[in-house]
Design a protein around this motif. Sequence first.
Motif, PDB file in Angstrom:
ATOM      1  N   CYS A 118       0.718  -1.223   0.028  1.00 51.44           N
ATOM      2  CA  CYS A 118      -0.068  -0.024  -0.025  1.00 51.44           C
ATOM      3  C   CYS A 118       1.027   1.117   0.143  1.00 51.44           C
ATOM      4  N   GLN A 119       0.553   2.040  -0.711  1.00 47.16           N
ATOM      5  CA  GLN A 119       1.308   3.557  -0.856  1.00 47.16           C
ATOM      6  C   GLN A 119       0.958   4.156   0.315  1.00 47.16           C
ATOM      7  N   THR A 120      -0.434   4.182   0.778  1.00 47.32           N
ATOM      8  CA  THR A 120      -0.646   4.827   2.147  1.00 47.32           C
ATOM      9  C   THR A 120      -1.588   3.902   2.708  1.00 47.32           C
ATOM     10  N   ILE A 121      -2.042   4.291   4.216  1.00 51.65           N
ATOM     11  CA  ILE A 121      -3.060   3.651   4.736  1.00 51.65           C
ATOM     12  C   ILE A 121      -3.981   4.582   5.562  1.00 51.65           C
ATOM     13  N   VAL A 122      -5.045   4.535   5.315  1.00 50.14           N
ATOM     14  CA  VAL A 122      -6.062   5.314   5.846  1.00 50.14           C
ATOM     15  C   VAL A 122      -6.977   4.702   6.984  1.00 50.14           C
ATOM     16  N   THR A 123      -6.909   5.145   8.398  1.00 48.27           N
ATOM     17  CA  THR A 123      -7.570   4.372   9.247  1.00 48.27           C
ATOM     18  C   THR A 123      -8.969   5.075   9.360  1.00 48.27           C
ATOM     19  N   VAL A 124     -10.003   4.539   9.423  1.00 48.71           N
ATOM     20  CA  VAL A 124     -11.341   4.864   9.772  1.00 48.71           C
ATOM     21  C   VAL A 124     -11.602   4.441  11.253  1.00 48.71           C
ATOM     22  N   ASP A 125     -11.846   5.660  11.859  1.00 47.77           N
ATOM     23  CA  ASP A 125     -11.978   5.402  13.524  1.00 47.77           C
ATOM     24  C   ASP A 125     -13.482   5.891  13.798  1.00 47.77           C
ATOM     25  N   ARG A 126     -13.960   4.961  14.561  1.00 51.08           N
ATOM     26  CA  ARG A 126     -15.597   5.121  15.227  1.00 51.08           C
ATOM     27  C   ARG A 126     -15.441   4.589  16.621  1.00 51.08           C
ATOM     28  N   ALA A 127     -16.408   5.440  17.426  1.00 51.54           N
ATOM     29  CA  ALA A 127     -16.173   5.288  18.931  1.00 51.54           C
ATOM     30  C   ALA A 127     -16.948   3.961  19.224  1.00 51.54           C
ATOM     31  N   ASP A 128     -16.629   3.170  19.992  1.00 52.09           N
ATOM     32  CA  ASP A 128     -17.042   1.796  20.314  1.00 52.09           C
ATOM     33  C   ASP A 128     -18.482   1.940  20.604  1.00 52.09           C
TER      34      ASP A 128
END
Length: 183
Positions: A118-128
Motif C-alpha cells: 500500500c502506498q498509504t494507509i487510511v484508518t477509519v475510526d469510530r467510537a465503540d
Amino acid sequence: MTWLGIIGRVGSGKSTVASLVHEAFGLPVVELDHIGWAVLELPDVIAAIAQQISPDVRQPNGQIDRSRLGRIVFQDPVALARLNSISHPAIRAQLPTPTTPSLLVGALIDEIGLRNRCQTIVTVDRADADILASNPKAARILPHQASRDMFQARGDWVLHNTTPDQLRTDALALFKQLLSTVH
C-alpha cells in the motif's frame, strides 16, 4: 499502480468510505473479507482447517461453515492463530496487482502482511458505542482486533466517523488529496 489501504475495526465505516471514494473517483475496490471468504473454499485451505482446527467446521458438502468456524476461533486464541497461519498466506497469494490506483479495504492489512503493498494507509475510526449501536454482532469481534489506539497509530491518515455527512466530506477531501500524489 498501487493500493490505497483502508483499515479500521469492525463497524468503523471502512466499506462506507470505500463506497464513497469509488462513487466519487471511480477507484476499484477490493475487500479483504471477500478474498478471505474465497480462500475458505480452496481445497488445500479446507483440508488444513479441518486438520488443524476442527473437522466439525466442514458442512456436509465439504465446504467450511464460516459461522461455526467463527464461533471456534473467536473463543480460542490458538485456533485463531492457526486459522491466520493458514488463511493469510492464501490471501496474499490471491490479491491481484492493481493496474490503476485501487482501494484495499480490510481490518487486517497489517496482520496479513500487506502494508508494504500500500502506498498509504487510511484508518477509519469510530467510537465503540457507535459501532455497537449499529452492529451488535461487533461485540464478539472487537475484543479480538487491535485496539482503537493501535488502529489510529497504524494509519498514515485518520478519518473520524462521527456523522455520515462529516465522514463523506472528510473522506472525499482526503482521497482527492491522496490521488494527486499516487504513483
